[in-house]
Design an enzyme around this catalytic site. Structure first.
Site, PDB file in Angstrom:
ATOM      1  N   GLU A 249     -36.386 133.520  15.413  1.00 52.45           N
ATOM      2  CA  GLU A 249     -37.713 133.437  16.003  1.00 52.45           C
ATOM      3  C   GLU A 249     -37.606 132.638  17.298  1.00 52.45           C
ATOM      4  OE1 GLU A 249     -41.052 133.165  12.611  1.00 52.45           O
ATOM      5  OE2 GLU A 249     -39.675 131.480  12.564  1.00 52.45           O
TER       6      GLU A 249
ATOM      7  N   ASP B 150     -34.854 130.551  11.422  1.00 50.72           N
ATOM      8  CA  ASP B 150     -36.273 130.235  11.421  1.00 50.72           C
ATOM      9  C   ASP B 150     -36.591 129.327  12.614  1.00 50.72           C
ATOM     10  OD1 ASP B 150     -38.820 130.239   9.825  1.00 50.72           O
ATOM     11  OD2 ASP B 150     -38.476 128.073   9.964  1.00 50.72           O
TER      12      ASP B 150
END
Ligand code: CA
Length: 657
Positions: free
Chosen positions: A375, A346
């Site tokens: 990400e 994340d």
């Protein structure tokens, strides 16, 4: 991961805070025995708290209410550590720590390395990890997902544990639990397979589960209460979440049930990817990191306040040796103890590149075909320079780690930040180059005009494995909602066509395809943009969708099968893509057509022709010479005559020779 705790940020910045100490002077502990080391004859505890003047271990009979059994003073150990050894078998006992820094005692907490915790993660638990292994665990093996297990052979399916089974029509007994995903033979009232069987028949290779480490936001002591969270608010990084277990009070139960899920997936030919959130903690100030070593694990602004690249009130400092060590040991632990097959990081753009590469190298040593991606962005500014962080633009500096391509995501459907914006699949003109850039996995291709790509004006991938191709994920509106909200005039039939076109683009592009669970059933969230705590009625997979939208399910299944059977869609180098993918130069606006030289990459289809029509009307496109067979026809009405293919609005076709 979306903004969750914006209020916290305001609270933190309003406070007067002084500059932080020089953390680079803190001693580094190199041992691998932080936390609890258990045997039947003794339990050894060690924490790292270099500025403490005293430290205590407090033992309890249970994980919630019982008063202390005993308090043990810890001894000062090497390099800022504190330790004690308790003889005898302490299995079943719960424990916490507290440290004295500047003559003030910290809060009492489990240590950051805690592997088993009681209800709501307030106290750690002494367990024998070996006893949490399900039957046959020693023989559990990650299944092959292709003949060579290359990252580009993966087809990822992103799923929330609770969403999979909580619907009353799931036919699953253990609704919302890890065990719900171990049930086979489950069916909806319409008689169609659900849960694990559904995923298996779809044909994906990797199940990416949203956070299942112990997170903070759901009260585990209230299983009957309507509560919901995606789980991007870490509490205990090395223990599973209690609300997904049948008994959150017993730290061993959640471990056993999660292992059963992994073993069952493996038996069914599916690999498991864990969504990890090392970029921040639920609440920095009260976190075990900060209570044991004030300030150390976090980045700060010049005024000493917590910096906030995550928009959740804090960001961790992966570049500091003890934070880097923590993340590395944590991921290694999940692979060794739980047989996890991959990680999705994340807000990976918060982490420094060096840490990510060390993690990747060490993980690949123990599992060469592990799948890593993240990400490549942050949710705010970070004090660590851009050039040193694992951002999308630095993807080529990452070793065997992929980044999500927001270029193709929004090229297909329009910006996720502008509700009315449309994309290629919903007839917006000028999006062709953004989608083509995704088709070649964000690499340099002579026929892709980078100046016309929506976001990145430079190619950023080193190879196709460097990029995740997707059109929707848990964040933002589902694809169905996005298409519906941006095309209010369109019929459900047209939105369905647009969604099928979008999924055809994702599953034929080079790179690693990624599907949001339920996209194959036209999943909607009733228009809710950020459903992180919106409850089951918005988030659940409604299994009645399957009978209604079985045509879309069948198409996605067919696309996945084609991709898995044809290496032409899974090229392994940028050079191969440059040489063997050629875009038609005379396509009408709103159409993308390209040929793949299948023979050059040992595909049984010597030539392949892929056509996407994102226009609201049918289009004719000239075909390269030869006799073409139809493999995929999303609208079931493709017409070929005298070297011309006619494609209906919002549709895709794949032809071959
Ligand atoms: Ca929890």
């Amino acid at each position: 991961m979306k903004k969750i705790f914006i209020l916290l940020l305001c609270f933190v910045t309003m406070k007067k805070i002084t500059a932080q100490p020089d953390f680079s002077t803190y001693p580094v502990y190199k041992g691998t025995d932080l936390g609890l080391s258990y045997t039947k004859t003794a339990s050894l505890f060690r924490i790292w708290s270099p500025t403490a003047i005293a430290a205590e271990l407090i033992l309890y009979k249970d994980g919630s209410n019982a008063g202390p059994l005993k308090t043990v003073q810890l001894s000062k150990g090497l390099n800022g550590t504190w330790f004690t050894k308790l003889s005898g078998d302490w299995k079943g006992t719960f424990y916490t720590f507290r440290v004295n820094i500047n003559s003030a005692w910290s809060n009492e907490l489990p240590d950051p390395y805690a592997k088993a915790v009681g209800v709501n993660g307030k106290r750690a638990m002494i367990i024998n990890l070996k006893e949490t292994n399900p039957v046959g665990w020693a023989a559990d093996k990650s299944p092959a997902f292709s003949t060579s297990n290359k990252a580009t052979d993966a087809v990822i399916y992103e799923l929330h544990v609770r969403d999979a089974s909580i619907d009353e029509n799931s036919g699953i007994k253990n609704k919302g639990k890890f065990l719900g995903l171990t049930e086979t033979g489950t069916k909806s009232k319409e008689g169609l397979s659900t849960g694990l069987d559904h995923i298996k028949t779809l044909g994906v290779t990797h199940i990416h589960l949203l956070p299942f480490f112990d997170y903070n936001s759901v009260d585990e002591s209230q299983p009957g209460k309507q509560q919901y969270n995606w789980g991007y608010d870490p509490l205990n990084f090395n223990a599973p979440e209690g609300s997904y277990s049948t008994d959150p009070y017993n730290g061993a139960t959640r471990i056993n049930e999660l292992k059963k899920l992994v073993a069952t997936f493996h038996k069914n030919g599916l690999r498991v990817v864990m969504d990890v959130v090392y970029n921040h903690v639920a609440d920095a100030k009260s976190s075990n990191f900060n209570q044991l070593v004030p300030g150390y694990y976090f980045r700060h602004r010049k005024d000493g306040s917590f910096s906030d690249a995550t928009a959740c009130g804090n960001e961790t400092a992966s570049e500091l040796p003890m934070m880097r060590k923590f993340i590395l040991e944590s991921v290694l632990y999940w692979v060794k103890e739980y047989h996890i097959d991959g990680f999705r990081f994340d807000l990976m753009g918060v982490h420094d590149i060096e840490t990510m590469n060390i993690i990747s190298d060490e993980l690949h040593k123990i599992k060469p075909d592990i799948l890593l991606y993240g990400e490549g962005w942050t949710a705010g500014a970070s004090p660590l320079p851009d050039s040193t962080r694992a951002l999308k633009k630095n993807a080529a500096k990452l070793r065997n780690i992929a980044v999500f391509s927001d270029d193709i995501r929004d090229g297909i459907k329009g910006s996720v930040f502008e509700i009315k914006d449309r994309g290629f699949a919903s007839s917006k003109k000028g999006m062709e180059e953004s989608v083509k850039f995704g088709i070649v996995a964000a690499s340099n291709h002579p026929q892709v005009d980078l100046s016309k790509v929506n976001y990145s004006k430079e190619a950023y991938s080193k190879a196709p494995w460097n990029v995740i191709i997707y059109s929707e994920c848990h964040d933002n509106n589902t694809l169905w909602d996005k298409l519906s909200l941006s095309c209010p005039e369109a019929s459900n039939e047209d939105i369905t066509k647009m969604q099928e076109l979008s999924l055809a683009i994702v599953l034929t592009s080079q790179g690693i395809p990624f599907l949001h669970a339920g996209t194959e059933l036209l999943r909607n969230k009733k228009g809710v943009e950020n459903s992180y705590n919106s409850g089951d009625s918005i988030n659940k997979i409604n299994w009645s969708w399957k009978s209604k939208n079985i045509t879309t399910f069948n198409l996605v299944q067919q696309l996945i099968k084609m991709r898995k059977s044809h290496p032409a869609f899974r090229m392994t180098t940028n050079q191969l893509m440059r040489k063997n993918i050629s875009f038609s130069e005379d396509s009408p606006a709103g159409v993308i057509a390209y040929a793949i030289n299948g023979a050059a990459v040992k595909d049984s289809w010597k030539k392949i022709f892929v056509v996407f029509n994102g226009n609201a009307e049918s289009k004719e496109i000239s075909l390269p010479k030869g006799k073409w067979n139809i493999a995929i026809d999303t609208n079931k009405d493709v017409k070929i005559s005298s070297g011309i293919i006619s494609l209906q609005k919002y549709s895709a076709a794949v032809l071959y020779q």
